[in-house]
Motif scaffolding. Structure first.
Motif, PDB file in Angstrom:
ATOM      1  N   ALA A  15      49.382  13.824  26.519  1.00  0.00           N
ATOM      2  CA  ALA A  15      50.652  13.276  26.988  1.00  0.00           C
ATOM      3  C   ALA A  15      50.763  13.421  28.498  1.00  0.00           C
ATOM      4  CB  ALA A  15      51.823  13.977  26.303  1.00  0.00           C
ATOM      5  N   ASP A  16      51.138  12.333  29.100  1.00  0.00           N
ATOM      6  CA  ASP A  16      51.279  12.341  30.539  1.00  0.00           C
ATOM      7  C   ASP A  16      52.606  13.018  30.895  1.00  0.00           C
ATOM      8  OD1 ASP A  16      51.134  11.964  33.193  1.00  0.00           O
ATOM      9  OD2 ASP A  16      51.327   9.763  33.160  1.00  0.00           O
ATOM     10  N   PRO A  17      52.561  14.145  31.555  1.00  0.00           N
ATOM     11  CA  PRO A  17      53.832  14.817  31.857  1.00  0.00           C
ATOM     12  C   PRO A  17      54.707  14.019  32.807  1.00  0.00           C
ATOM     13  CG  PRO A  17      52.008  15.903  32.994  1.00  0.00           C
ATOM     14  CD  PRO A  17      51.392  14.901  32.054  1.00  0.00           C
ATOM     15  N   GLY A  18      54.146  13.127  33.593  1.00  0.00           N
ATOM     16  CA  GLY A  18      54.950  12.349  34.529  1.00  0.00           C
ATOM     17  C   GLY A  18      55.535  11.085  33.923  1.00  0.00           C
ATOM     18  N   ARG A  19      55.168  10.763  32.681  1.00  0.00           N
ATOM     19  CA  ARG A  19      55.649   9.551  32.036  1.00  0.00           C
ATOM     20  C   ARG A  19      56.971   9.833  31.321  1.00  0.00           C
ATOM     21  NH1 ARG A  19      52.268   6.020  27.554  1.00  0.00           N
ATOM     22  NH2 ARG A  19      53.791   4.288  27.369  1.00  0.00           N
ATOM     23  N   ARG A  20      58.005   9.034  31.591  1.00  0.00           N
ATOM     24  CA  ARG A  20      59.326   9.229  30.984  1.00  0.00           C
ATOM     25  C   ARG A  20      59.650   8.035  30.109  1.00  0.00           C
ATOM     26  NH1 ARG A  20      63.462   9.153  34.735  1.00  0.00           N
ATOM     27  NH2 ARG A  20      64.742  10.451  33.385  1.00  0.00           N
ATOM     28  N   THR A  21      60.208   8.333  28.959  1.00  0.00           N
ATOM     29  CA  THR A  21      60.588   7.279  28.023  1.00  0.00           C
ATOM     30  C   THR A  21      61.998   6.779  28.348  1.00  0.00           C
ATOM     31  OG1 THR A  21      61.468   8.898  26.457  1.00  0.00           O
ATOM     32  CG2 THR A  21      59.129   8.285  26.240  1.00  0.00           C
ATOM     33  N   LYS A  23      64.509   6.858  26.337  1.00  0.00           N
ATOM     34  CA  LYS A  23      65.467   7.839  25.836  1.00  0.00           C
ATOM     35  C   LYS A  23      65.724   8.929  26.865  1.00  0.00           C
ATOM     36  CE  LYS A  23      66.286  10.953  21.956  1.00  0.00           C
ATOM     37  NZ  LYS A  23      65.737  11.471  20.668  1.00  0.00           N
ATOM     38  N   ASP A  24      64.662   9.394  27.516  1.00  0.00           N
ATOM     39  CA  ASP A  24      64.829  10.417  28.547  1.00  0.00           C
ATOM     40  C   ASP A  24      65.629   9.892  29.728  1.00  0.00           C
ATOM     41  OD1 ASP A  24      63.318  12.065  26.957  1.00  0.00           O
ATOM     42  OD2 ASP A  24      61.423  11.571  27.956  1.00  0.00           O
ATOM     43  N   ARG A  27      69.278   9.711  28.708  1.00  0.00           N
ATOM     44  CA  ARG A  27      69.859  11.043  28.634  1.00  0.00           C
ATOM     45  C   ARG A  27      70.112  11.614  30.021  1.00  0.00           C
ATOM     46  NH1 ARG A  27      66.338  13.128  25.682  1.00  0.00           N
ATOM     47  NH2 ARG A  27      65.086  14.133  27.287  1.00  0.00           N
ATOM     48  N   ASP A  28      69.212  11.376  30.951  1.00  0.00           N
ATOM     49  CA  ASP A  28      69.415  11.871  32.312  1.00  0.00           C
ATOM     50  C   ASP A  28      70.586  11.172  32.994  1.00  0.00           C
ATOM     51  OD1 ASP A  28      67.274  13.501  31.844  1.00  0.00           O
ATOM     52  OD2 ASP A  28      65.827  12.237  32.926  1.00  0.00           O
ATOM     53  N   ARG A  29      70.689   9.857  32.770  1.00  0.00           N
ATOM     54  CA  ARG A  29      71.807   9.130  33.376  1.00  0.00           C
ATOM     55  C   ARG A  29      73.144   9.614  32.803  1.00  0.00           C
ATOM     56  NH1 ARG A  29      70.788   4.220  35.936  1.00  0.00           N
ATOM     57  NH2 ARG A  29      68.903   4.479  37.195  1.00  0.00           N
ATOM     58  N   TRP A  30      73.192   9.836  31.491  1.00  0.00           N
ATOM     59  CA  TRP A  30      74.427  10.311  30.865  1.00  0.00           C
ATOM     60  C   TRP A  30      74.793  11.705  31.362  1.00  0.00           C
ATOM     61  CZ3 TRP A  30      78.475   8.557  28.372  1.00  0.00           C
ATOM     62  CH2 TRP A  30      79.278   9.455  27.666  1.00  0.00           C
ATOM     63  N   THR A  31      73.820  12.558  31.509  1.00  0.00           N
ATOM     64  CA  THR A  31      74.081  13.912  32.008  1.00  0.00           C
ATOM     65  C   THR A  31      74.603  13.862  33.443  1.00  0.00           C
ATOM     66  OG1 THR A  31      72.325  14.756  30.585  1.00  0.00           O
ATOM     67  CG2 THR A  31      73.073  16.175  32.374  1.00  0.00           C
TER      68      THR A  31
END
Length: 239
Positions: A15-21, A23-24, A27-31
């Protein structure tokens, strides 16, 4: 002796740790939006302030959004009521059912006016038009102006209509006709008499009197010093 060799399996990609889905990212925008003093948090504080102090004291977007929401709610309720009324009319054989209800209310009024206008220049049909115009004008003026005269006129008109229906209806259906008329007139009576309160208890008004306390003028008192009188000496005391 033969040995079977298995084909090498491809290892799962790490899994690429720098790759964001997606959903992530959501979730970041909502937070970030719901963080203290963020956009949604400020809007929540605006709504709380408007609920506590009234929408007129709220921010501009609340004052603009509130009438729009009220208009949408009223329009939706009117559409629902029209749909329900259309279904009721369809279930009750359409216009025949509605004509039966209106005839139960207006028929006795017609007969009453025809019986009591005999020998007058005004015919029963003309009196019925006057009766319709008076009721409509009294209802509209009561809703718009909320004046005592308009509400009194509407109340007298409703009472006269109920009396005419009671007297001119057949004896067997007199109670049902009067009750149906009262039910039909109760709907326009709600906005016509809105805000009218009748209290049977005596109202006691308490007037508070404010007493003004005037400070007293200072009084100067002259106190004379007491004279010191020496006590007489006892025998044997040194002089």
């Amino acid at each position: 002796m033969t040995t079977s060799t298995k084909p090498p399996t491809n290892p799962a990609p790490a899994a690429d740790p720098g790759r964001r889905t997606l959903k992530d990212a959501v979730r970041d925008r909502w937070t970030a939006a719901t963080a203290p003093n963020a956009f949604l948090d400020r809007r929540r504080q605006d709504l709380i302030r408007a609920l506590d102090h009234g929408w007129r004291e709220g921010p501009r977007w609340v004052r603009l959004l509130t009438p729009a929401l009220i208009a949408l709610t009223v329009t939706g309720a009117a559409l629902v009521l029209c749909s329900v009324g259309r279904q009721i009319l369809a279930a009750g054989e359409g216009s025949a059912w509605w004509s039966a209800i209106t005839g139960t209310i207006t028929g006795p009024v017609h007969r009453y006016l025809d019986q009591h206008t005999a020998g007058l220049p005004l015919t029963g049909a003309g009196a019925y038009r006057v009766w319709q115009f008076t009721g409509l004008a009294a209802a509209m003026l009561s809703c718009a102006l909320r004046s005592f005269v308009a509400r009194l006129t509407w109340t007298c008109w409703v009472a006269a209509t109920l009396a005419a229906v009671w007297q001119a209806s057949p004896p067997g259906g007199r109670t049902v006709a009067t009750a149906l008329t009262a039910t039909a007139l109760a709907a326009p009576s709600v906005p016509a008499l809105r805000g009218l309160t009748v209290s049977l208890r005596p109202q006691i008004t308490v007037h508070r009197t404010v007493q003004r306390i005037v400070p007293a003028a200072p009084v100067l008192r002259l106190v004379r010093p007491l004279a010191v009188v020496p006590s007489p000496g006892r025998p044997g005391d040194p002089s």
